[in-house]
Each structure stands twice: as structure tokens, then as C-alpha cells.
Design a protein around this motif. Structure first.
Motif, PDB file in Angstrom:
ATOM      1  N   CYS A  66       0.664  -4.206   4.397  1.00 36.44           N
ATOM      2  CA  CYS A  66      -0.359  -4.555   5.379  1.00 36.44           C
ATOM      3  C   CYS A  66      -0.543  -6.067   5.397  1.00 36.44           C
ATOM      4  CB  CYS A  66      -1.689  -3.864   5.062  1.00 36.44           C
ATOM      5  SG  CYS A  66      -2.525  -4.489   3.586  1.00 36.44           S
ATOM      6  N   ALA A 110      -3.521   5.499   3.942  1.00 35.22           N
ATOM      7  CA  ALA A 110      -2.629   6.451   4.610  1.00 35.22           C
ATOM      8  C   ALA A 110      -2.171   5.955   5.970  1.00 35.22           C
ATOM      9  CB  ALA A 110      -3.325   7.797   4.773  1.00 35.22           C
ATOM     10  N   VAL A 111      -2.964   5.058   6.587  1.00 35.06           N
ATOM     11  CA  VAL A 111      -2.646   4.570   7.930  1.00 35.06           C
ATOM     12  C   VAL A 111      -2.913   3.077   7.973  1.00 35.06           C
ATOM     13  CG1 VAL A 111      -3.159   4.745  10.397  1.00 35.06           C
ATOM     14  CG2 VAL A 111      -3.308   6.780   8.943  1.00 35.06           C
ATOM     15  N   THR A 146      -6.682   3.817  14.912  1.00 32.79           N
ATOM     16  CA  THR A 146      -6.509   4.109  13.485  1.00 32.79           C
ATOM     17  C   THR A 146      -7.410   5.256  13.055  1.00 32.79           C
ATOM     18  OG1 THR A 146      -5.990   1.769  13.088  1.00 32.79           O
ATOM     19  CG2 THR A 146      -6.550   3.107  11.174  1.00 32.79           C
ATOM     20  N   THR A 180       0.843  -1.193   0.000  1.00 31.95           N
ATOM     21  CA  THR A 180       0.000   0.000   0.000  1.00 31.95           C
ATOM     22  C   THR A 180       0.879   1.244   0.000  1.00 31.95           C
ATOM     23  OG1 THR A 180      -0.127   0.410   2.386  1.00 31.95           O
ATOM     24  CG2 THR A 180      -1.606  -1.277   1.490  1.00 31.95           C
ATOM     25  N   ASP A 239      -6.657   6.541  -0.990  1.00 28.34           N
ATOM     26  CA  ASP A 239      -5.351   5.909  -0.828  1.00 28.34           C
ATOM     27  C   ASP A 239      -5.127   5.513   0.628  1.00 28.34           C
ATOM     28  OD1 ASP A 239      -4.588   6.211  -3.516  1.00 28.34           O
ATOM     29  OD2 ASP A 239      -3.974   8.296  -3.145  1.00 28.34           O
ATOM     30  N   ALA A 288       1.095   3.204   2.303  1.00 19.52           N
ATOM     31  CA  ALA A 288       1.611   3.379   3.666  1.00 19.52           C
ATOM     32  C   ALA A 288       2.511   2.228   4.086  1.00 19.52           C
ATOM     33  CB  ALA A 288       0.447   3.511   4.648  1.00 19.52           C
ATOM     34  N   ARG A 337      -4.769  13.501  10.773  1.00 20.47           N
ATOM     35  CA  ARG A 337      -4.130  13.845   9.500  1.00 20.47           C
ATOM     36  C   ARG A 337      -5.032  14.737   8.659  1.00 20.47           C
ATOM     37  NH1 ARG A 337      -0.223   9.383   6.890  1.00 20.47           N
ATOM     38  NH2 ARG A 337       0.697   8.513   8.783  1.00 20.47           N
TER      39      ARG A 337
END
Length: 558
Positions: free
Chosen positions: A473, A487-488, A496, A468, A485, A470, A503
Motif C-alpha cells: 500500500c 484485505a482490501v 473499498t 500488507t 488484517d 493484500a 467479502r
């Protein structure tokens, strides 16, 4: 039964059921616009013919599927009849389609009773038609004479008095239905004032005419309303209708709510009582754990909530009628004037469907993994019955589907503006600034601006290990996606979500919208609202329950 030159049976078997479905679909297709035009009761929304066609289409597809892969062995009569009834149940549209599905279910209960026989004789068909009429009356909360129920009962009475094979019984039922249809303007004042017969009954005459053709190979004389009370002429059958309960009221409910419901009999009995207190035109059909619920209400959210309490509702459809006095119609013109402007929105989950409907939108609810086709969006635009329509797809993946639907609707004379919303929270922002009284272009610009100014995010669970934006995963990780997208990546939903919110709000914001999915508790919304209040001062938060949706959580920041 083959539609070509082979000898057709005079008894009803699986092949004849398949032929019946095909002929009924053809008849309804030809008569759809005619039936839509005479649809003045219970709501003059001009869609009875369309709803009946779509219901029979679903029934026909289910019967065709029962034959697939079985050659040279055909399904039994019981299997074909059950497939027809089930297909109509899951595909039922509007009041008309819902009642038709119960008529077919009643017939299937009789035709499927003897699983050892491959056909039904005339006596069995007459019993099936009787059971169909009885079950339809039982499904309607407040039956009204002069509707499709009256026509169905008359068909059953005529069939019971007929002698001979299925062909003779079907023709007697058709003749009885035609006579009853002629009399509907004398039984229901709104029909008499408009100078039309009942649209639903007209549809049922079409379906019964198709049954005559499937059994005899001939064609029933087309039904034509006579000028007086004596006799009846015939003309090509059309399709079944919607029947309603009480007298027509100028202050009609604002919304039509329809959903499939998985629930037991006890829960459905309670649901009937609750919905009967919320609105009118209540029809609940089905059984064996699966039901189709139809009601007209002012509070669409309450109708859906009642379904949630009773079991698991899905395929929820909420339509805003968008008219004041929807029941005024003339004989020679469409029964319902188009509204000036409407919103059509694709929404995930029954909670959001209720929220959008309360804001006046016609909704196309989706289930995880089941995006709507362009045809469904076109049908929703037609059902909105407006000169101008704002279309909110609320999903980046639906961009091309929505564009195709908009283009099709434009060819039908509707002015459609497609706002490329990529999330339901952007659609909420657009709805918040919608003002139907201002110029269309100005309204579209304001809604587009509001949607574009809303950043969106969602929380989902990773199904497998993958790369990903980020990082890597693992299956089971909680993913925070911002503007599409990842991001975390986290292992806890609350942490989360907080990280995603921080953000997004780092770039500023005045309002946070949270839409909770079925798989997260109410406490998540409370914790996130507290976090925003304590960490990000002067930012308001609003929390909604979204119901069954693909995301754990939807987030919007304006």
C-alpha cells in the motif's frame, strides 16, 4: 517549597503552590474513603473523595511539570497558579472535581494578575479566595446552600476579615470553612437525615488545611464534626466535593456526562441553556476556549450532541448511575447499595459512547492514539458500583490492560468477566443480548457468543508505504481490514467499503452494523445500506455516527 526542614514562606509563591498541591493530594488520599462514604448529595454514588483525589492529582502533576527543567529558575507564581488550575480543569472528575477546578481557576485569576511579582501577600490571598468562591457560584447552574459552595464562601469571608501574612489568612479561611461545614446538615435536609456533613465541603476543608501546612509548616487541626451547633473541632483535612443544583429527587437522572469542550464563550452560553433543560447538576467551568462540562441527564446522547454543536468535545465520560432511588443513605453505612450487574466498555468516539450509555453501560471513551491505562478501567469498574461487572475492551491491543484491570477489581471483591471483544461492533452485539436478570454465567456466555459470532472490519487511511496481507500500500490508500488484517487496498472510500462488505457477506450474515467516523459523510452510510439491500437480500443494516474515532468506518456482520 521544600517539604523538608527549610524555613517555609509566610507569603505564597510558586514553591508554596507546589507544596500545597502535594499536601492536598496526601490529605485527600488519606480521607478518600471517608469522603466517599458520606457522599449522599446530590447523588449518593460514593465517589466524591475519589473524584477529588484524581482532580488534585492532575493539578499536582501539572505544577510539577512547570518546574521540570527550570532549575535553578523556578516558574513564577502566576505560572504555577495557572498550571495548577489548568491541570485541575483537564483532570476534573465528577461534580466535585469540576467545582474544585473552578475554585482553583478563580484563585489563579487573582494570583496571576501581577506577573511581575514572585509572591502574593495575605491581602492578595484573601482576594483570591473571594474570587474562587464567586466563580464557583457562577459555574453552577442552580447553586444550593449547604454544599461546597457555602463552605467556600465562608472561607472567603473569614479570610477577608483576617490580618497578617498568607499563613494567618489561610488559617482564618480554614477555621471559617470548618464552622460552615458543621452547619451544612442544618441547611440541606438530605444531609441532616443521613447525619453527615457535605462531602464536597469536607473535601474543601482538607484542601484548605493543606494550604495552611504549605504556608506555615504546621498542620491544621484535623476536622471533626461537632455534636451540636456550637463551635467546631478540627481533624485532618480531607478533600473537596461535588455540589449540585436543585433539591434531591427520587427520580434522579440516569447518567452522569462529563467532557472537555473546545468552544468560544457564545457557544458555551447556548450550551448551558440547552443542558439546563436536559437535566440537572449542571456545572460548566473553564474559559479561554477550553471548558469542562458536567451534567446529570436521562438522555446521554443528547448531552453529548449538544457539546458537538457547541464545539469539539473530547475526553467524554458517561456513567450510568444504575440505581432507582440513589439518594437514600444511613449515617453508619455506605450511602449507596451496589447494583447487581453492570457493563463497562471502552469505546472510540462520543457517538458510540452515547449509544453504549443508552444501553446502560459505563463507558471509557478513547481518542485516537490515547488508549486507556489499566487504572482508568479499574476506576470505571469502581464507578459502576456493581457486584458483577462485564468488561468489554473492544480492542485487541487492550487485552492485557483489560486483564490487569479485571484482576485488580477482583481483589476488591467485584466479580469481573472479561469478554475479549476486539472491536466496538462486537461490543454492540454483546450488549444486544445482555439480560441483567439472568444468571451471571449465562449472561456472560450469551454475550461472548454474540461477540464471537460477529465479524468485524474497519476502513483506515495508510500513513506510509508498507507491506500488507493484500499487497503493498502507498501513503493515502484506503485500507479495508477484516478481523484485524488488511484485505482490501483501494483509492476510494465507498468502493473499498463495498468490497469489504461483499467479502464479509460472502460467508453469510443477517445483520450489518456500520459506524461512521467524523471524516466521512452521512451519504456513505446511505450508499452502503442501499448496496447491502440490493446485492445481499434479507440482510438488515443499521447505521450509527461514531464521532471522532481512529477508523473512517467500523463494520460488523452478525
Amino acid at each position: 517549597m521544600p517539604l523538608g526542614g527549610e524555613q517555609v514562606p509566610q507569603n505564597l509563591d510558586a514553591v508554596a503552590v507546589r507544596a500545597w498541591c502535594g499536601l492536598a493530594l496526601d490529605a485527600l488520599g488519606r480521607a478518600r474513603e471517608e469522603i466517599d462514604a458520606i457522599n449522599v448529595y446530590p447523588v449518593a454514588d460514593g465517589d466524591t473523595g475519589t473524584n477529588l483525589y484524581l482532580t488534585v492529582e492532575s493539578a499536582s502533576q501539572a505544577v510539577d511539570a512547570a518546574f521540570t527543567g527550570l532549575d535553578p529558575t523556578h516558574p513564577t507564581l502566576a505560572e504555577a497558579a495557572r498550571a495548577m488550575a489548568h491541570g485541575a480543569l483537564i483532570g476534573a472528575r465528577g461534580n466535585s472535581g469540576t467545582i474544585l477546578s473552578q475554585l482553583l481557576r478563580g484563585m489563579a485569576q487573582v494570583l496571576g494578575a501581577d506577573r511581575d511579582t514572585d509572591h502574593a501577600d495575605g491581602q492578595a490571598l484573601a482576594l483570591a479566595l473571594r474570587r474562587a468562591a464567586e466563580s464557583a457560584y457562577q459555574a453552577v447552574a442552580h447553586p444550593v446552600e449547604g454544599t461546597v459552595l457555602t463552605v467556600a464562601a465562608a472561607a472567603a469571608d473569614a479570610a477577608s476579615g483576617a490580618d497578617g501574612d498568607c499563613g494567618a489568612v489561610a488559617r482564618a479561611a480554614y477555621d471559617g470553612a470548618c464552622r460552615a461545614l458543621d452547619a451544612t446538615p442544618e441547611q440541606l435536609a438530605v444531609l441532616g437525615r443521613a447525619g453527615v456533613v457535605d462531602a464536597g465541603g469536607r473535601g474543601l476543608v482538607a484542601v484548605l488545611g493543606a494550604l495552611v501546612g504549605a504556608l506555615s509548616g504546621g498542620t491544621a487541626s484535623p476536622y471533626v464534626k461537632t455534636a451540636g451547633s456550637g463551635g467546631h473541632a478540627r481533624v485532618e483535612p480531607a478533600e473537596p466535593i461535588e455540589c449540585q443544583d436543585a433539591s434531591v429527587d427520587a427520580m434522579a437522572p440516569a447518567f452522569e456526562v462529563i467532557y472537555l469542550l473546545e468552544a468560544d464563550d457564545t457557544a458555551v452560553a447556548r450550551l448551558r441553556r440547552r443542558l439546563d433543560g436536559l437535566g440537572d447538576s449542571l456545572v460548566v467551568v473553564g474559559g479561554d476556549g477550553l471548558w469542562n462540562v458536567h451534567v446529570h441527564v436521562d438522555d446521554a446522547g443528547a448531552a453529548v450532541e449538544a457539546g458537538v454543536e457547541a464545539g469539539r468535545p473530547h475526553r467524554i465520560r458517561i456513567t450510568h448511575f444504575g440505581v432507582g432511588d440513589a439518594h437514600t443513605a444511613g449515617a453508619a453505612q455506605p450511602p449507596r447499595e451496589r447494583t447487581q450487574r453492570a457493563i463497562v466498555a471502552v469505546v472510540p468516539g462520543e457517538g458510540l459512547a452515547g449509544l453504549y450509555a443508552d444501553a446502560g453501560a459505563t463507558t471509557v471513551p478513547t481518542r485516537p492514539g490515547e488508549p486507556p491505562a489499566s487504572g482508568e478501567l479499574v476506576e470505571a469498574i469502581r464507578h459502576a458500583h456493581a457486584r458483577e461487572v462485564v468488561l468489554l475492551p473492544n480492542d485487541a491491543e487492550l487485552r492485557h490492560t483489560a486483564a490487569a484491570a479485571a484482576e485488580q477489581a477482583r481483589t476488591e471483591g467485584v466479580r469481573v468477566a472479561l469478554i475479549p471483544t476486539r472491536s466496538a461492533v462486537q461490543g454492540i452485539a454483546a450488549l444486544a443480548v445482555h439480560e441483567p436478570d439472568r444468571r451471571f454465567d449465562e449472561d456472560v456466555v450469551a454475550m461472548t457468543s454474540a461477540a464471537g459470532a460477529t465479524r468485524y472490519a474497519e476502513l483506515a487511511v495508510a500513513e506510509r508505504q508498507s507491506w500488507t496481507m493484500a499487497g503493498i500500500c502507498q501513503a493515502g490508500d484506503v485500507l479495508g481490514l477484516i478481523d484485524g488484517d488488511v484485505a482490501v487496498i483501494g483509492d476510494d472510500t465507498t468502493r473499498t467499503a463495498r468490497s469489504v462488505l461483499d467479502r464479509m457477506l460472502a460467508a453469510g450474515g443477517e445483520m450489518v452494523t456500520l459506524v461512521l467516523g467524523d471524516d466521512v459523510p452521512d451519504s456513505l452510510g446511505e450508499q452502503l445500506e442501499k448496496h447491502v439491500r440490493e446485492v445481499h437480500l434479507a440482510v438488515d443494516t443499521v447505521v450509527y455516527r461514531g464521532g471522532r474515532q481512529s477508523a473512517l468506518l467500523l463494520i460488523g456482520v452478525e
